[in-house]
Write a protein that holds these residues in place. Structure first.
Motif, PDB file in Angstrom:
ATOM      1  N   SER A  89       0.855  -1.178   0.000  1.00 41.28           N
ATOM      2  CA  SER A  89       0.000   0.000   0.000  1.00 41.28           C
ATOM      3  C   SER A  89       0.892   1.230   0.000  1.00 41.28           C
ATOM      4  O   SER A  89       2.116   1.116  -0.017  1.00 41.28           O
ATOM      5  N   HIS A  90       0.265   2.388   0.075  1.00 44.78           N
ATOM      6  CA  HIS A  90       1.043   3.625   0.111  1.00 44.78           C
ATOM      7  C   HIS A  90       1.894   3.705   1.370  1.00 44.78           C
ATOM      8  O   HIS A  90       2.856   4.451   1.431  1.00 44.78           O
ATOM      9  N   LYS A  91       1.586   2.889   2.371  1.00 42.63           N
ATOM     10  CA  LYS A  91       2.347   2.894   3.619  1.00 42.63           C
ATOM     11  C   LYS A  91       3.509   1.896   3.613  1.00 42.63           C
ATOM     12  O   LYS A  91       4.299   1.870   4.547  1.00 42.63           O
ATOM     13  N   THR A  92       3.612   1.078   2.574  1.00 40.54           N
ATOM     14  CA  THR A  92       4.725   0.135   2.476  1.00 40.54           C
ATOM     15  C   THR A  92       6.015   0.929   2.337  1.00 40.54           C
ATOM     16  O   THR A  92       6.105   1.840   1.526  1.00 40.54           O
ATOM     17  N   SER A  93       7.000   0.570   3.124  1.00 34.07           N
ATOM     18  CA  SER A  93       8.247   1.338   3.109  1.00 34.07           C
ATOM     19  C   SER A  93       8.990   1.151   1.793  1.00 34.07           C
ATOM     20  O   SER A  93       8.925   0.098   1.157  1.00 34.07           O
ATOM     21  N   TYR A 111      16.780   7.079  -9.764  1.00 30.10           N
ATOM     22  CA  TYR A 111      16.625   7.786 -11.029  1.00 30.10           C
ATOM     23  C   TYR A 111      16.413   9.264 -10.758  1.00 30.10           C
ATOM     24  O   TYR A 111      15.353   9.664 -10.285  1.00 30.10           O
ATOM     25  N   GLN A 112      17.397  10.051 -11.054  1.00 28.92           N
ATOM     26  CA  GLN A 112      17.385  11.473 -10.732  1.00 28.92           C
ATOM     27  C   GLN A 112      16.355  12.273 -11.527  1.00 28.92           C
ATOM     28  O   GLN A 112      15.736  13.190 -11.008  1.00 28.92           O
ATOM     29  N   ARG A 113      16.142  11.923 -12.781  1.00 33.40           N
ATOM     30  CA  ARG A 113      15.289  12.732 -13.653  1.00 33.40           C
ATOM     31  C   ARG A 113      13.911  13.009 -13.045  1.00 33.40           C
ATOM     32  O   ARG A 113      13.347  14.065 -13.214  1.00 33.40           O
ATOM     33  N   TYR A 114      13.338  12.052 -12.350  1.00 30.39           N
ATOM     34  CA  TYR A 114      11.995  12.229 -11.808  1.00 30.39           C
ATOM     35  C   TYR A 114      11.980  12.426 -10.300  1.00 30.39           C
ATOM     36  O   TYR A 114      11.012  12.103  -9.640  1.00 30.39           O
ATOM     37  N   CYS A 115      13.056  12.950  -9.747  1.00 27.97           N
ATOM     38  CA  CYS A 115      13.111  13.249  -8.323  1.00 27.97           C
ATOM     39  C   CYS A 115      12.861  14.745  -8.149  1.00 27.97           C
ATOM     40  O   CYS A 115      13.627  15.562  -8.647  1.00 27.97           O
ATOM     41  N   HIS A 116      11.787  15.094  -7.501  1.00 31.59           N
ATOM     42  CA  HIS A 116      11.421  16.490  -7.297  1.00 31.59           C
ATOM     43  C   HIS A 116      11.246  16.737  -5.811  1.00 31.59           C
ATOM     44  O   HIS A 116      10.537  15.995  -5.141  1.00 31.59           O
ATOM     45  N   SER A 117      11.863  17.776  -5.330  1.00 29.35           N
ATOM     46  CA  SER A 117      11.793  18.198  -3.936  1.00 29.35           C
ATOM     47  C   SER A 117      11.743  17.005  -2.980  1.00 29.35           C
ATOM     48  O   SER A 117      12.758  16.454  -2.637  1.00 29.35           O
ATOM     49  N   ARG A 118      10.581  16.560  -2.585  1.00 29.27           N
ATOM     50  CA  ARG A 118      10.463  15.482  -1.592  1.00 29.27           C
ATOM     51  C   ARG A 118      10.068  14.150  -2.216  1.00 29.27           C
ATOM     52  O   ARG A 118       9.561  13.272  -1.540  1.00 29.27           O
ATOM     53  N   GLU A 119      10.299  13.997  -3.502  1.00 30.43           N
ATOM     54  CA  GLU A 119       9.976  12.734  -4.166  1.00 30.43           C
ATOM     55  C   GLU A 119      11.262  12.025  -4.568  1.00 30.43           C
ATOM     56  O   GLU A 119      12.203  12.633  -5.036  1.00 30.43           O
ATOM     57  N   LEU A 120      11.270  10.722  -4.384  1.00 35.41           N
ATOM     58  CA  LEU A 120      12.386   9.877  -4.764  1.00 35.41           C
ATOM     59  C   LEU A 120      11.849   8.841  -5.745  1.00 35.41           C
ATOM     60  O   LEU A 120      10.799   8.247  -5.523  1.00 35.41           O
ATOM     61  N   THR A 121      12.574   8.642  -6.842  1.00 31.88           N
ATOM     62  CA  THR A 121      12.123   7.696  -7.857  1.00 31.88           C
ATOM     63  C   THR A 121      13.234   6.715  -8.165  1.00 31.88           C
ATOM     64  O   THR A 121      14.394   7.096  -8.274  1.00 31.88           O
ATOM     65  N   GLY A 131       7.745   5.524  -7.396  1.00 29.51           N
ATOM     66  CA  GLY A 131       7.919   6.798  -6.710  1.00 29.51           C
ATOM     67  C   GLY A 131       7.524   6.744  -5.255  1.00 29.51           C
ATOM     68  O   GLY A 131       6.608   6.020  -4.871  1.00 29.51           O
ATOM     69  N   CYS A 132       8.247   7.510  -4.471  1.00 34.68           N
ATOM     70  CA  CYS A 132       7.971   7.674  -3.052  1.00 34.68           C
ATOM     71  C   CYS A 132       8.028   9.159  -2.727  1.00 34.68           C
ATOM     72  O   CYS A 132       8.898   9.869  -3.219  1.00 34.68           O
ATOM     73  N   VAL A 133       7.102   9.602  -1.910  1.00 35.96           N
ATOM     74  CA  VAL A 133       7.067  11.005  -1.498  1.00 35.96           C
ATOM     75  C   VAL A 133       7.317  11.069   0.002  1.00 35.96           C
ATOM     76  O   VAL A 133       6.741  10.294   0.774  1.00 35.96           O
ATOM     77  N   TYR A 134       8.190  11.967   0.406  1.00 38.13           N
ATOM     78  CA  TYR A 134       8.472  12.167   1.827  1.00 38.13           C
ATOM     79  C   TYR A 134       7.402  13.093   2.383  1.00 38.13           C
ATOM     80  O   TYR A 134       7.168  14.176   1.862  1.00 38.13           O
ATOM     81  N   ASP A 135       6.708  12.653   3.441  1.00 38.41           N
ATOM     82  CA  ASP A 135       5.613  13.438   3.993  1.00 38.41           C
ATOM     83  C   ASP A 135       5.587  13.299   5.511  1.00 38.41           C
ATOM     84  O   ASP A 135       5.332  12.209   6.029  1.00 38.41           O
ATOM     85  N   LYS A 136       5.887  14.367   6.182  1.00 39.63           N
ATOM     86  CA  LYS A 136       5.781  14.423   7.647  1.00 39.63           C
ATOM     87  C   LYS A 136       6.526  13.278   8.342  1.00 39.63           C
ATOM     88  O   LYS A 136       5.975  12.579   9.183  1.00 39.63           O
ATOM     89  N   GLY A 137       7.773  13.079   7.961  1.00 41.08           N
ATOM     90  CA  GLY A 137       8.594  12.088   8.636  1.00 41.08           C
ATOM     91  C   GLY A 137       8.559  10.693   8.038  1.00 41.08           C
ATOM     92  O   GLY A 137       9.302   9.823   8.458  1.00 41.08           O
ATOM     93  N   ASP A 138       7.705  10.449   7.049  1.00 40.14           N
ATOM     94  CA  ASP A 138       7.617   9.133   6.417  1.00 40.14           C
ATOM     95  C   ASP A 138       7.682   9.259   4.908  1.00 40.14           C
ATOM     96  O   ASP A 138       7.240  10.245   4.329  1.00 40.14           O
ATOM     97  N   TYR A 139       8.230   8.220   4.283  1.00 41.25           N
ATOM     98  CA  TYR A 139       8.109   8.103   2.838  1.00 41.25           C
ATOM     99  C   TYR A 139       6.823   7.355   2.553  1.00 41.25           C
ATOM    100  O   TYR A 139       6.517   6.366   3.206  1.00 41.25           O
ATOM    101  N   LYS A 140       6.062   7.810   1.597  1.00 36.69           N
ATOM    102  CA  LYS A 140       4.827   7.148   1.185  1.00 36.69           C
ATOM    103  C   LYS A 140       4.995   6.697  -0.263  1.00 36.69           C
ATOM    104  O   LYS A 140       5.389   7.487  -1.121  1.00 36.69           O
ATOM    105  N   LEU A 141       4.705   5.454  -0.510  1.00 36.22           N
ATOM    106  CA  LEU A 141       4.757   4.909  -1.853  1.00 36.22           C
ATOM    107  C   LEU A 141       3.684   5.599  -2.682  1.00 36.22           C
ATOM    108  O   LEU A 141       2.516   5.606  -2.316  1.00 36.22           O
ATOM    109  N   SER A 142       4.069   6.211  -3.803  1.00 39.41           N
ATOM    110  CA  SER A 142       3.103   7.024  -4.546  1.00 39.41           C
ATOM    111  C   SER A 142       2.715   6.467  -5.905  1.00 39.41           C
ATOM    112  O   SER A 142       1.627   6.760  -6.397  1.00 39.41           O
ATOM    113  N   LYS A 143       3.583   5.683  -6.560  1.00 35.91           N
ATOM    114  CA  LYS A 143       3.195   5.192  -7.884  1.00 35.91           C
ATOM    115  C   LYS A 143       4.116   4.088  -8.361  1.00 35.91           C
ATOM    116  O   LYS A 143       5.266   3.967  -7.944  1.00 35.91           O
TER     117      LYS A 143
END
Length: 155
Positions: A89-93, A111-121, A131-143
């Protein structure tokens, strides 16, 4: 929706990037898909998306061809799995996703090309972007997404 084969091949059911729009209808009944969501209502030639499973799967169509397949792990009630039994789920680390890729022997890199501010790809050898987005102390699986990549290479 099991994503194991998708992560290994870039294909979901019989759908993959580059196939014609008509292939969508051999996998899904039109009534099961959302209405077409046009990117520009004034110029419908710019493309559209279908959503399936309350938005868990987005199928982007441009020029009558499948341009992208994207899974959103935060969409309920559809459950995404790996290996037919591991629920993600989106909560999977992010670390756990990387571990699963290693278990499945799927090569990947950051992959640097799609890494924006708090997103890691990361990108797999089959050009799947996770993709994972950093949100309030946690990374959330986004796509989980594959799309027509103009740069086409691994790493």
């Amino acid at each position: 929706m099991d994503l194991t084969n998708f992560l290994k091949t870039g294909t979901y059911l019989k759908l993959k990037v580059g196939l014609s729009e008509e292939n969508i209808y051999s996998c899904f009944k039109k009534k099961d898909l959302s209405k077409k969501y046009y990117y520009n209502k004034l110029d419908k030639n710019e493309g559209f998306s279908y959503f399936y499973g309350d938005g868990a799967l987005e199928i982007m169509v441009i020029d009558s061809k499948i341009y992208s397949l994207q899974f959103d792990p935060a969409r309920y009630p559809y459950i995404l799995t790996l290996f037919n039994n591991i629920i993600i789920s989106h909560k999977t680390s992010f670390e756990l996703i990387i571990k699963y890729l290693d278990i499945a022997d799927i090569k990947w890199s950051f992959y640097q090309r799609y890494c924006h501010s708090r997103e890691l790809t990361i990108k797999t050898e089959e050009n799947i972007f996770i993709g994972c987005v950093y949100d309030k102390g946690d990374y959330k699986l986004s796509k989980f997404q594959v799309f027509e990549d103009l740069y086409n290479g691994f790493f």
